[in-house]
Design an enzyme around this catalytic site. Structure first.
Site, PDB file in Angstrom:
ATOM      1  N   SER A   1      -9.862  -0.432   7.122  1.00  0.00           N
ATOM      2  CA  SER A   1      -9.299  -0.272   5.776  1.00  0.00           C
ATOM      3  C   SER A   1      -8.590  -1.503   5.215  1.00  0.00           C
ATOM      4  CB  SER A   1      -8.335   0.910   5.745  1.00  0.00           C
ATOM      5  OG  SER A   1      -9.057   2.111   5.738  1.00  0.00           O
TER       6      SER A   1
ATOM      7  N   LYS B   1       0.850  -1.193   0.000  1.00  0.00           N
ATOM      8  CA  LYS B   1       0.000   0.000   0.000  1.00  0.00           C
ATOM      9  C   LYS B   1       0.888   1.245   0.000  1.00  0.00           C
ATOM     10  CE  LYS B   1      -3.895   2.073   2.597  1.00  0.00           C
ATOM     11  NZ  LYS B   1      -4.762   1.942   3.792  1.00  0.00           N
TER      12      LYS B   1
ATOM     13  N   SER C   1      -9.622   1.868   2.757  1.00  0.00           N
ATOM     14  CA  SER C   1      -8.758   2.658   1.912  1.00  0.00           C
ATOM     15  C   SER C   1      -7.643   1.850   1.244  1.00  0.00           C
ATOM     16  CB  SER C   1      -8.125   3.768   2.750  1.00  0.00           C
ATOM     17  OG  SER C   1      -7.254   3.193   3.722  1.00  0.00           O
TER      18      SER C   1
END
Ligand code: MG
Ligand code: ZN
Lengths: 105, 499, 487
Positions: free
Chosen positions: C178, C79, C154
């Site tokens: 997330s 990420k 996210s």
């Protein structure tokens, strides 16, 4: 589940939006000011549900895991070369970070 | 109508750690090489996290103990939020509602001659990180300011006093007292040129009107005073300015908010920096990246056991233990812990504190000044000086001879010979024949010889010219270098009076 | 056959035994990225050369007979919230468009030490604020099961990349769900460890007291391996807990005897889609069938968790994001002449609307006069939420429930209604507030073919129990074998 707060809003005054934006050093467009007045109003309306609870005798919980006394020894660790320290700066002379003149009266 | 100045100080002290408060970068003063003592943590890079330096905490606790503060059993870290280019994270890690120490006091000497003192209360002392340094374009052409983060993250103790100070001189003395205290403890080098000790002064006046009512003038915070002299000058100026402003405008604390002024040392005036800024809202909240600190009684006892004697305590002790005047004790103490220790060692060795104080405050300090040396590098160690003074107190040497030996020892040291020793004292005394002649026989012989050789002087004396005896004494002394002039005088007088 | 067709755990075991080379695995995954990422838009930055070089080195190391690390050449997508030295690390924000960190995050160091191959950075909602990737400054990531829908967020790219078999495993971060929410919406495994289990050093902060890094994987086995590789004490993170890391992978296949599962009635209240409820209840029945003791528990304060979260997280975020001021790194406006103009314009230009909204909310909640009413109050309620879990875990080992109230929604569907979006975090947020670990495992599909996740929660530092419980379920079902059909 709870009702969708968006259709039941208590507007947040525009001047409060502007004051908070100035504290946060955040330039907003006039559209954003209006939008945030509505949306922040709705969110604050929603969070007001916490007032249902009497928590005056509950200790605030700052950390998810309660630790104390995490200390490091006073031992030197190599610093970054200056080149790396300023490499990401939007404006630099290779030695300093440069910013528009700070006016000291 | 008359006024009383009311002054409080906020003093920032850099702690003497190797590394910064939350990262392993060096705290060395290094303005010539900007941005070489930084890392992701003190640059505030995304993702970097702080970890507390244990030595910074220990030194801070030591500082607070010296200020006679209470030490909190539980303390935590808060973020103080504002934007400034020398503050890379947009917040300063500091302490807000639970500082690690509070409620202390410092004895301030208010009369150097008598040693009279008064307690100045300390509201709190907390630990925080320093900001970096902004370097401004001095040409006035509005060129970019430059930011150096070498200093960012240096550990600071912020000491906040009650407004207990009553004059500019007291403000200066308070700062000097803190300087002495913190350098004695070796928690800070307090180097004011390098910004290791700096203060903000909060000043206003309490004005007693002719009808007896008292009003206060608006509070002014004078920022960033970095010398004793500037502190005194700035406060002095500010007192006069406020008195004048009050007489002209009648404005009181109720009419104007607190304002911030800077001191311009070139012009000797304070100038307005900020007035009526939107009330500062620092949005303090507990730093979620740092965990609280708890201290036990055992830990505090261990730190307390490392503490040396505070200068104020030492000052009093020197007066009682060595019969020093308040003034002499202060002169010694104010030179720092090493000189005080030097004095005390010398005093113990010679057994006469008063004499030791005279030697240290006159001879030693004079030579240090001439040579631009610190006491740590002073060539005469206390055992040598003590031994020299002991010979004076035991009447083996006159003060004058001892001074000669003292000077010779220092000269010898300059010639690259080994550090002056006690043996060298003996050598010099012997070589120059400085030893006080205790042998009455030798003195009698010398006096008899001088009287024989100087019939004119003897005749003058017997004719009533008292001064003539001086010439006789001089000649005896020339022969007997270490003789006691007083004893010689008495013997000559006895002899001439037919004794 | 492509190695991408293997489940992540199977591939990992083959890499460990040397049956498959790191170069072969990396090549197949890089090819899959070439083939599918045009549709999915999971990656922001793919380090092809670096990845292949890492794989080549690892294979050479193995051929020299040297021991290889736990990851054994398994490719990992990262990420964009985690700093990789010298590589663009943008956090999904225009603010950090040109930012290249001079250091590796702790988890990246750990992955390098464990011989993982780093594929590149994946898309995310800006500064991890959002549940759909629509807040990314760069691109919208699509759900591989239905490209018109969101993968969640996210950690959108990390979830979608694994779901689309463009990476066997990936790292995400979970502040309010997330990791678990996009795992649920993408039909993969995603886990949030106990707060303090994984170092946050080098994780770009959203809300420091809630953020935690965790693994995504197509199956529980590789999730366990990835967690084992990244967990552990880090002296550079004061909130990192100094507790040994168990070997999750070695106990994973041992079923838990006498497992007590709690079902929180508050997680099955109004607002939960019937098809989700159905799938989750069926999954709980599978545990019953395995001999688990299923009982009801109560989390009475969970209805306050969203309100609590949306005060604490924005407050911390407003402070954490103050460092983006255009001075030391990040975007600086071209237009300003004074310092204050420079700050406000730089931040106004480079932050997206959701980030601005949360900075505004957090600044307000911390401002003088409102601090006690909002921020401190939320911290007090947070403790009640934690105490609910403490009580429940005195009685049960695991709490089981849904991950999200609905399956993946359409891209654009909620983008005008931030509060509506916040409310979808209802089941995941309380684990972050309490600091406890949670995992999302696939437990079925809606009639429309969208994945459904089962959430399991455990007491602090019970990751081993959580992984074993998840694995027990996984062995009884074949959801892991289902793949989205991408052309
Ligand atoms: Mg301060
Ligand atoms: Zn540093």
């Amino acid at each position: 589940m709870v009702s969708d707060g968006a259709n039941n809003t208590m507007a947040f005054p525009r001047e409060t939006v502007l004051k908070v934006a100035s504290l946060a050093r955040l330039q907003l467009t006039p559209e954003e000011v209006d939008l945030f007045a509505t949306q922040l109003g709705a969110t604050l309306d929603y969070v007001a549900r916490l007032d249902e609870l009497d928590v005056s005798n509950v200790e605030p919980m700052v950390h998810a895991i309660e630790l104390t006394n995490v200390l490091r020894d006073d031992v030197l660790v190599p610093s970054l070369p200056r080149h790396d320290a300023v490499a990401n700066a939007p404006k630099t002379d290779g030695k300093y970070f440069l910013v528009p003149a700070i006016l000291e009266s | 109508m008359h006024y009383q100045p009311i002054i409080g100080l906020e003093v920032h002290v850099q702690l003497q750690t190797q590394t910064k408060i939350f990262c392993g970068c060096s705290t060395a003063f290094n303005p010539d090489q900007p941005n070489v003592q930084t890392c992701p943590v003190c640059l505030g890079l995304p993702g970097a996290l702080p970890v507390l330096n244990g030595t910074a905490l220990r030194l801070a606790i030591k500082t607070a103990m010296a200020l006679n503060c209470q030490i909190a059993k539980f303390t935590k870290w808060d973020r103080k939020q504002y934007f400034y280019p020398d503050l890379p994270k947009g917040y300063q890690i500091s302490q807000y509602d639970l500082p690690f120490s509070f409620d202390g006091q410092v004895e301030l000497i208010t009369n150097a001659e008598t040693g009279e003192s008064r307690p100045i209360r300390i509201i709190r002392a907390h630990l925080e990180e320093d900001a970096g340094k902004n370097v401004h374009d001095e040409t006035g052409r509005g060129r970019d300011s430059m930011v150096d983060l070498n200093r960012a993250g240096t550990p600071l103790v912020e000491i906040v006093s009650h407004p207990d100070l009553r004059s500019a001189a007291e403000a200066r003395q308070m700062l000097e007292e803190l300087h002495a205290l913190l350098t004695y403890l070796e928690v800070s080098d307090c180097n004011m040129q390098e910004g290791s000790l700096r203060c903000d002064a909060n000043v206003n006046l309490h004005i007693t009107k002719d009808d007896g009512t008292v009003v206060a003038t608006p509070i002014v915070e004078i920022k960033n005073l970095n010398s004793f002299r500037f502190t005194e000058q700035a406060v002095e100026y500010e007192i006069a300015r406020q008195w004048k402003a009050f007489q002209e405008t009648g404005k009181t604390i109720k009419d104007a908010p607190k304002s911030t002024r800077g001191f311009d040392p070139d012009r000797g005036v304070t100038t307005i920096m900020r007035e009526k800024e939107e009330a500062a809202d620092y949005r303090y909240f507990p730093d979620p990246d740092l965990v609280p600190v708890t201290v036990t009684d055992e830990q505090l006892a261990a730190i307390r056991s490392e503490m040396c004697e505070a200068p104020a305590v030492m000052r009093k002790r020197f007066q009682s233990e060595y019969q020093l005047s308040a003034y002499d004790a202060s002169v010694i103490i104010d030179q720092g812990r090493l000189l005080a220790e030097y004095f005390e060692a010398t005093a113990k060795l010679c057994g006469d504190g008063k004499q030791a104080a005279n030697w240290v405050t006159q001879d030693v300090l004079r030579v240090m000044k001439e040579r631009k040396e610190t006491i740590a590098n002073f060539p005469l160690r206390p055992e040598v000086l003590g031994s020299l003074i002991a010979r004076v107190t035991q009447k083996q040497l006159t003060i004058k001879s001892a001074r000669e030996v003292f000077a010779d020892l220092l000269t010898a040291e300059e010639d690259q010979t080994p550090a002056p020793s006690m043996a060298q004292i003996d050598e010099i005394v012997a070589a120059k024949g400085l030893a006080i002649v205790q042998d009455d026989g030798a003195m009698e012989t010398a006096i008899a010889a001088v009287i024989d050789k100087n019939p004119k002087a003897v005749a003058d004396f017997q004719a009533g010219k008292q001064a003539a005896v001086g010439a006789l004494i001089g000649q005896v002394m020339k022969q007997l270098k270490g003789a006691d002039a007083q004893a010689v005088r008495e013997k000559i007088l006895t002899k001439l009076s037919g004794g | 056959m492509s190695l991408c067709d293997l489940s992540a755990g199977t591939l990992w075991r083959k890499l460990q035994s040397g049956e498959v080379t790191a170069v072969a695995a990396t090549t197949d995954y890089l090819n899959a990225i070439t083939q599918f990422d045009g549709q999915v838009a999971a990656f922001l930055h793919v380090d092809r050369d670096t990845a292949l070089a890492q794989a080549t080195n690892l294979d050479a190391k193995r051929s020299r007979g040297e021991p290889v690390g736990l990851m054994a050449g398994l490719p990992v997508a990262i990420k964009d919230v985690l700093c990789i030295k010298g590589e663009p690390t943008t956090c999904g924000s225009k603010m950090l468009q040109n930012f290249r960190p001079p250091y590796d995050a702790h988890v990246i160091e750990k992955l390098r030490a464990a011989d993982a191959v780093l594929l590149g950075h994946t898309n995310m909602d800006e500064f991890a604020m959002g549940s759909s990737s629509e807040n990314s400054a760069y691109q919208v990531t699509h759900n591989p099961w239905d490209l018109s829908r969101t993968p969640g967020g996210s950690s959108s790219g990390s979830a979608a990349a694994v779901a689309a078999r463009m990476a066997p495993v990936s790292l995400g971060s979970d502040t309010g769900g997330s990791i678990r929410q996009p795992a649920g919406l993408c039909g993969i495994v995603g886990m949030k460890p106990t707060y303090g289990r994984v170092s946050r050093y080098g994780l770009i902060a959203y809300a420091s007291s809630l953020d935690q890094v965790g693994p995504f994987s197509t199956d529980v086995t590789a999730a366990a391996a990835l967690l084992e590789a990244i967990a552990g004490h880090d002296p550079r993170d004061s909130t990192s807990v100094n507790q040994p890391v168990p070997s999750y992978t070695s106990t994973l296949d041992q079923p838990l005897q006498g497992l007590k599962i709690g079902v929180a009635k508050e997680f099955f209240a109004e607002g939960l889609d019937a098809e989700i409820e159905q799938a989750v209840r069926t999954a709980i029945d599978v545990y019953r069938g395995l001999g688990a003791d299923v009982r009801e528990v109560s989390l009475p304060h969970s209805k306050y968790s969203i309100a609590t979260y949306y005060l604490i997280a924005p407050s911390e975020a407003s402070s954490n994001l103050s460092r983006y001021d255009g001075v030391h790194y990040g975007h600086r406006t071209e237009s300003a002449t004074s310092l204050n103009e420079m700050y406000a314009a730089s931040r106004g230009e480079a932050f997206g609307p959701e980030v601005k909204r949360r900075i505004m909310l957090g600044t307000y909640a911390l401002s003088s006069g409102y601090y006690d009413q909002y921020y401190v109050k939320a911290l007090r309620v947070r403790r009640l939420i934690r105490e609910d879990f403490d009580k429940a875990f005195a009685d049960v080992d695991i709490i089981a429930g849904p991950v999200t109230p609905t399956a993946a929604f359409k891209i654009g569907e909620k983008s005008d209604n931030p509060l509506g979006m916040y409310l979808a975090d209802v089941y995941t947020i309380s684990a972050n507030l309490a600091g406890i670990p949670g995992i999302s495992v696939p437990c079925g599909f809606t009639p429309a073919g969208l994945p459904i996740g089962l959430q399991l929660l455990a007491a602090p530092f019970q990751e081993e129990r959580l992984l074993r419980a998840a694995r027990m379920y996984e062995r009884e079902t074949d959801w892991v074998t289902r793949k989205p059909a991408l052309a």
